[in-house]
Design a protein around this motif. Structure first.
Motif, PDB file in Angstrom:
ATOM      1  N   MET A 260       0.866  -1.058  -0.562  1.00 26.55           N
ATOM      2  CA  MET A 260      -0.165   0.023  -0.260  1.00 26.55           C
ATOM      3  C   MET A 260       1.035   0.634  -0.123  1.00 26.55           C
ATOM      4  N   PRO A 261       0.504   2.274  -0.785  1.00 23.91           N
ATOM      5  CA  PRO A 261       1.562   3.326  -1.318  1.00 23.91           C
ATOM      6  C   PRO A 261       1.609   4.008   0.039  1.00 23.91           C
ATOM      7  N   ARG A 262       2.084   4.865   0.550  1.00 23.83           N
ATOM      8  CA  ARG A 262       2.105   5.564   2.196  1.00 23.83           C
ATOM      9  C   ARG A 262       1.252   6.401   2.195  1.00 23.83           C
ATOM     10  N   ASP A 263       0.530   7.047   1.136  1.00 24.17           N
ATOM     11  CA  ASP A 263      -1.114   8.238   0.409  1.00 24.17           C
ATOM     12  C   ASP A 263      -2.045   7.604   0.832  1.00 24.17           C
ATOM     13  N   LYS A 264      -1.912   6.115   1.118  1.00 26.82           N
ATOM     14  CA  LYS A 264      -3.320   5.204   1.055  1.00 26.82           C
ATOM     15  C   LYS A 264      -3.297   5.249   2.928  1.00 26.82           C
TER      16      LYS A 264
ATOM     17  N   GLU B 293      -3.478   7.465   5.064  1.00 17.70           N
ATOM     18  CA  GLU B 293      -4.035   8.523   6.226  1.00 17.70           C
ATOM     19  C   GLU B 293      -4.992   8.572   6.215  1.00 17.70           C
ATOM     20  N   GLY B 294      -6.195   7.032   5.848  1.00 23.27           N
ATOM     21  CA  GLY B 294      -7.428   7.640   6.137  1.00 23.27           C
ATOM     22  C   GLY B 294      -7.998   6.085   7.702  1.00 23.27           C
ATOM     23  N   THR B 295      -8.928   5.951   7.855  1.00 26.85           N
ATOM     24  CA  THR B 295      -9.035   4.569   9.011  1.00 26.85           C
ATOM     25  C   THR B 295      -8.971   3.330   8.707  1.00 26.85           C
ATOM     26  N   PHE B 296      -9.642   3.087   9.433  1.00 24.98           N
ATOM     27  CA  PHE B 296      -9.267   1.183   9.920  1.00 24.98           C
ATOM     28  C   PHE B 296     -10.091   0.772  10.777  1.00 24.98           C
ATOM     29  N   LEU B 297     -11.143   0.141   9.853  1.00 22.63           N
ATOM     30  CA  LEU B 297     -11.929  -0.590  10.948  1.00 22.63           C
ATOM     31  C   LEU B 297     -11.633  -2.269  10.723  1.00 22.63           C
TER      32      LEU B 297
ATOM     33  N   ILE C 124      -2.982  -8.855  13.467  1.00 21.14           N
ATOM     34  CA  ILE C 124      -3.219  -8.454  13.224  1.00 21.14           C
ATOM     35  C   ILE C 124      -2.983  -7.111  13.410  1.00 21.14           C
ATOM     36  N   LEU C 125      -3.406  -6.440  14.632  1.00 22.93           N
ATOM     37  CA  LEU C 125      -3.329  -5.540  15.367  1.00 22.93           C
ATOM     38  C   LEU C 125      -1.237  -4.867  15.723  1.00 22.93           C
ATOM     39  N   THR C 126      -0.277  -5.994  15.692  1.00 21.97           N
ATOM     40  CA  THR C 126       0.807  -5.547  16.007  1.00 21.97           C
ATOM     41  C   THR C 126       1.497  -5.512  14.242  1.00 21.97           C
ATOM     42  N   VAL C 127       0.933  -6.041  13.295  1.00 19.13           N
ATOM     43  CA  VAL C 127       1.167  -5.804  12.471  1.00 19.13           C
ATOM     44  C   VAL C 127       1.523  -4.123  12.108  1.00 19.13           C
ATOM     45  N   LEU C 128      -0.389  -3.392  12.108  1.00 13.96           N
ATOM     46  CA  LEU C 128      -0.745  -2.566  11.984  1.00 13.96           C
ATOM     47  C   LEU C 128       0.706  -1.918  13.130  1.00 13.96           C
ATOM     48  N   ALA C 129       0.978  -1.925  14.274  1.00 10.08           N
ATOM     49  CA  ALA C 129       1.691  -1.303  14.707  1.00 10.08           C
ATOM     50  C   ALA C 129       3.370  -0.715  14.796  1.00 10.08           C
ATOM     51  N   GLU C 130       4.307  -2.004  13.945  1.00 10.18           N
ATOM     52  CA  GLU C 130       5.385  -2.443  12.972  1.00 10.18           C
ATOM     53  C   GLU C 130       4.996  -1.940  11.471  1.00 10.18           C
ATOM     54  N   GLU C 131       3.592  -1.529  11.021  1.00  6.10           N
ATOM     55  CA  GLU C 131       4.153  -0.453   9.544  1.00  6.10           C
ATOM     56  C   GLU C 131       3.594   0.814   9.782  1.00  6.10           C
ATOM     57  N   ARG C 132       2.964   1.443  11.398  1.00  8.55           N
ATOM     58  CA  ARG C 132       3.083   2.894  11.664  1.00  8.55           C
ATOM     59  C   ARG C 132       1.701   3.383  11.753  1.00  8.55           C
ATOM     60  N   TYR C 133       1.015   2.379  11.125  1.00 11.68           N
ATOM     61  CA  TYR C 133      -0.670   2.273  10.142  1.00 11.68           C
ATOM     62  C   TYR C 133      -1.231   3.208  11.801  1.00 11.68           C
ATOM     63  N   PRO C 134      -1.403   4.065  11.558  1.00  8.86           N
ATOM     64  CA  PRO C 134      -2.514   4.651  12.684  1.00  8.86           C
ATOM     65  C   PRO C 134      -4.024   4.031  13.337  1.00  8.86           C
TER      66      PRO C 134
END
Length: 120
Positions: free
Chosen positions: A74-78, A80-84, A105-115
């Motif tokens: 996923m490109p960095r600019d994508k 920035e949105g919300t994730f459910l 999944i929450l661990t992956v989101l944290a590793e990737e610095r996804y808000p």
């Protein structure tokens, strides 16, 4: 209660929910089987009937790996949105104790610095 392990082909979906950018569901079905649950219709995707809601859970056993792969592409600019997480199933129902998909999944989101925001 039927537990069925499956392999998903894709995981992150563009959301149709206003103010939510993406959704992902590590499980299809729910052991709680709430009579008022709007998600009971999701059983049709795996050949289940609404009346059997609460009798099955399909486990997307490769959900964590797919999440990691799809986020990396996923490109960095994508990002920035919300994730459910788990728009049509409970993310912390019984099988989570064994499969740890929500946790992964929450661990992956944290590793990737996804808000990430959590509602409890």
């Amino acid at each position: 209660m039927r537990i069925v392990e499956t392999e998903a082909k894709s995981f992150i979906q563009k959301s149709q929910i206003p103010s939510i950018s993406y959704v992902a569901n590590p499980y299809t079905g729910c052991i709680l089987g709430c009579a008022y649950c709007y998600a009971s219709l999701m059983g049709r995707a795996v050949g289940e009937t609404v009346k059997d809601w609460g009798e099955y859970v399909y486990i997307k056993k490769n959900a964590v790996e797919l999440m990691r792969e799809e986020l990396k592409r996923m490109p960095r600019d994508k990002r920035e949105g919300t994730f459910l997480l788990s728009s049509v199933t409970d993310p912390y129902q019984g099988p989570e104790r064994r499969y740890l998909l929500t946790r992964g999944i929450l661990t992956v989101l944290a590793e990737e610095r996804y808000p990430v925001s959590c509602v409890s």
